[in-house]
Write an enzyme that holds these catalytic residues in place. Structure first.
Site, PDB file in Angstrom:
ATOM      1  N   HIS A  52       0.823  -1.208   0.000  1.00 51.40           N
ATOM      2  CA  HIS A  52       0.000   0.000   0.000  1.00 51.40           C
ATOM      3  C   HIS A  52       0.858   1.260   0.000  1.00 51.40           C
ATOM      4  O   HIS A  52       0.638   2.167  -0.807  1.00 51.40           O
ATOM      5  CB  HIS A  52      -0.909   0.016   1.237  1.00 51.40           C
ATOM      6  CG  HIS A  52      -2.061  -0.936   1.170  1.00 51.40           C
ATOM      7  ND1 HIS A  52      -3.376  -0.536   1.321  1.00 51.40           N
ATOM      8  CD2 HIS A  52      -2.104  -2.271   0.973  1.00 51.40           C
ATOM      9  CE1 HIS A  52      -4.175  -1.583   1.221  1.00 51.40           C
ATOM     10  NE2 HIS A  52      -3.424  -2.654   1.024  1.00 51.40           N
ATOM     11  N   ASP A 102      -4.877   6.463   2.489  1.00 52.79           N
ATOM     12  CA  ASP A 102      -5.288   5.106   2.154  1.00 52.79           C
ATOM     13  C   ASP A 102      -6.644   4.841   2.798  1.00 52.79           C
ATOM     14  O   ASP A 102      -6.935   5.338   3.891  1.00 52.79           O
ATOM     15  CB  ASP A 102      -4.235   4.115   2.670  1.00 52.79           C
ATOM     16  CG  ASP A 102      -4.417   2.713   2.111  1.00 52.79           C
ATOM     17  OD1 ASP A 102      -5.420   2.060   2.457  1.00 52.79           O
ATOM     18  OD2 ASP A 102      -3.557   2.268   1.335  1.00 52.79           O
TER      19      ASP A 102
END
Length: 469
Positions: free
Chosen positions: A27, A126
């Site tokens: 990520h 995120d």
């Protein structure tokens, strides 16, 4: 409205962008790539995370990424109490969840400080760090945007399952699809631990105040699913699909993964025939069922297939014991045919090499998108999370891969004979040749998306124009 020129920047700007990544490398690396891309528009970018995880993502970043202009904020977040090397599989993500919980206070302090230095603060976080930026709404000149580290297709599948739909009818607008039959969506049973499911549910409650979504995807491959996702959710959310993010580094600076000269993997690939080598990697973490037994079967299957390969072999075992996991004498027997790599490998350059003809992958979104953009067909071996959806996307939607282990058999050990047969199917058959041809044609289109005037470049320009309005 600011005039966008991604080569010369947008001139003087009163906007500051703050990036808040989820610390898992798959990520955080995407958001580091996005940070570099946004900074190329002459917009100040601040990347905020724990000191430990920030140092990891910088160390693992491609040499092609010029993050010298990024302002890193390395927060001294207390470490997770339990020894990370002894965390059982079902607790694997707990250290990352712990880090996110500790981010809220330092992030809001940073935002308050920066809010006095710019007319507007743009927070890109995120989806898995939504709770850490929950205080954005309390800052008058700040707004937040969610970064989705997985494809719109996977989210579309998850949403469809939640709505009670077990089958997915592929929209006819998806010209890349040559099938009219609905496909079965992989079950999420056993996909998420209780801790992970609870953490995701906790994050969702803080997403409602977001001003829009960013995807590391490309409308050429999943734009139809993105449009249908917006319709299903009925929230009129602004969305931008700006990827593949790794391609911006390639087009501007070369790939540049190798650290000291030409990597040994690439030197070996230079001596092989075109499309003859299978690249094998399961990402930064291996947590497959029946781990040791399955790795032995994989090794034996590769040997039986007589296919050339590069295997990035990472194990949960102590480094000194890794040799014990593989069949005795395996590396000696495959010498000249296969290469086992126990340290970091330049994946982008390997996939881009003309000798690489296939990719045996766990189908994490980074690896999946990289295989698509470099035109390499995939032997799919999904293990968890969004990987079953990505495998479905590759094999049933894009038609650029084959299954080596179907998700329905996730608790079973795949035998060496089955592995050998699947590898030969991909690397040594007419069907494999057709998959390679299709993958290369699709890859060329996707690579062009980040060029000047390409669909993803235009999406990025649109996002920059929006946040500097």
């Amino acid at each position: 409205m600011a005039t966008v020129d991604h080569n010369r920047g947008i001139g003087k700007t009163s906007v500051i962008v703050v990036i808040v990544p989820f610390p898992l490398h798959s990520h955080s690396n995407q958001l580091l790539q996005l940070s570099v891309l946004i900074s190329s528009y002459n917009i100040p970018v601040h990347y905020a995370g724990s000191a430990f995880h920030n140092s990891q993502v910088r160390a693992r970043a491609s040499n092609a990424l010029n993050f010298s202009e990024i302002h890193f904020h390395d927060f001294p977040i207390p470490p997770f109490i339990q020894d990370p090397t002894k965390i059982p599989t079902e607790k694997l993500f707990l250290p990352y969840f712990h880090a996110v919980k500790q981010l809220r206070e330092p992030v809001v302090d940073l935002l308050h400080d920066l809010s006095t230095k710019a007319e507007g603060i743009i927070v890109i976080h995120d989806s898995m760090t939504s709770s850490a930026v929950r205080d954005v709404s309390s800052i008058k000149n700040a707004e937040s945007y969610i970064f989705r580290a997985i494809t719109a297709f996977s989210i579309f599948c998850f949403v469809s399952l939640n709505l009670g739909n077990k089958f997915l009818q592929i929209p006819k607008e998806a010209e890349i699809v040559n099938s009219d039959n609905p496909i079965e969506i992989p079950s999420t049973e056993g996909d998420f631990s209780v801790e992970t499911a609870n953490f995701i549910a906790h994050q969702k409650q803080f997403m409602k105040s977001s001003a829009g979504d960013l995807y590391n995807g490309c409308r050429l491959i999943d734009g139809v699913f993105l449009d249908h996702l917006v319709k299903i959710q009925k929230n009129n959310q602004k969305v931008w699909s700006v990827g593949p993010l790794h391609q911006y580094a390639k087009t501007e600076n070369g790939i540049g993964n190798s650290i000291n000269g030409r990597d040994k993997c690439l030197e070996w690939l230079d001596k092989q025939e075109p499309d003859s080598v299978l690249y094998i990697s399961f990402g930064t973490t291996i947590y497959m069922a029946d781990h040791d037994r399955q790795l032995k079967e994989l090794a034996t299957g590769l040997e039986l297939s007589e296919t050339k390969f590069i295997w990035v072999f990472r194990s949960d075992a102590d480094y000194d014991k890794k040799e014990e996991i593989l069949p005795q004498g395996f590396e000696e027997r495959v010498k000249g045919v296969g290469m086992v790599v126990r340290d970091w490998a330049p994946q982008l350059e390997i996939l881009d090499h003309p000798s690489t003809g296939g990719f045996l992958s766990h189908c994490g979104w980074n690896s999946t998108l990289e295989s698509i953009s470099y035109g390499v067909p995939v032997a799919a071996w999904p293990i968890a999370v969004d990987q079953p959806m990505n495998a479905l996307f590759i094999t049933e939607v894009l038609k650029t891969g084959v299954n080596i282990k179907e998700w329905a058999r996730r608790d079973q050990v795949v035998s060496s004979s089955e592995i050998s047969k699947a590898v030969r199917r991909l690397m040594g058959s007419e069907e494999g040749d057709k998959l390679r041809k299709r993958a290369k044609e699709l890859g060329a289109k996707v690579r062009s998306a980040t060029d000047d005037g390409g669909v993803s470049r235009l999406e990025c320009d649109s996002f920059i124009a929006h946040i500097t309005r």
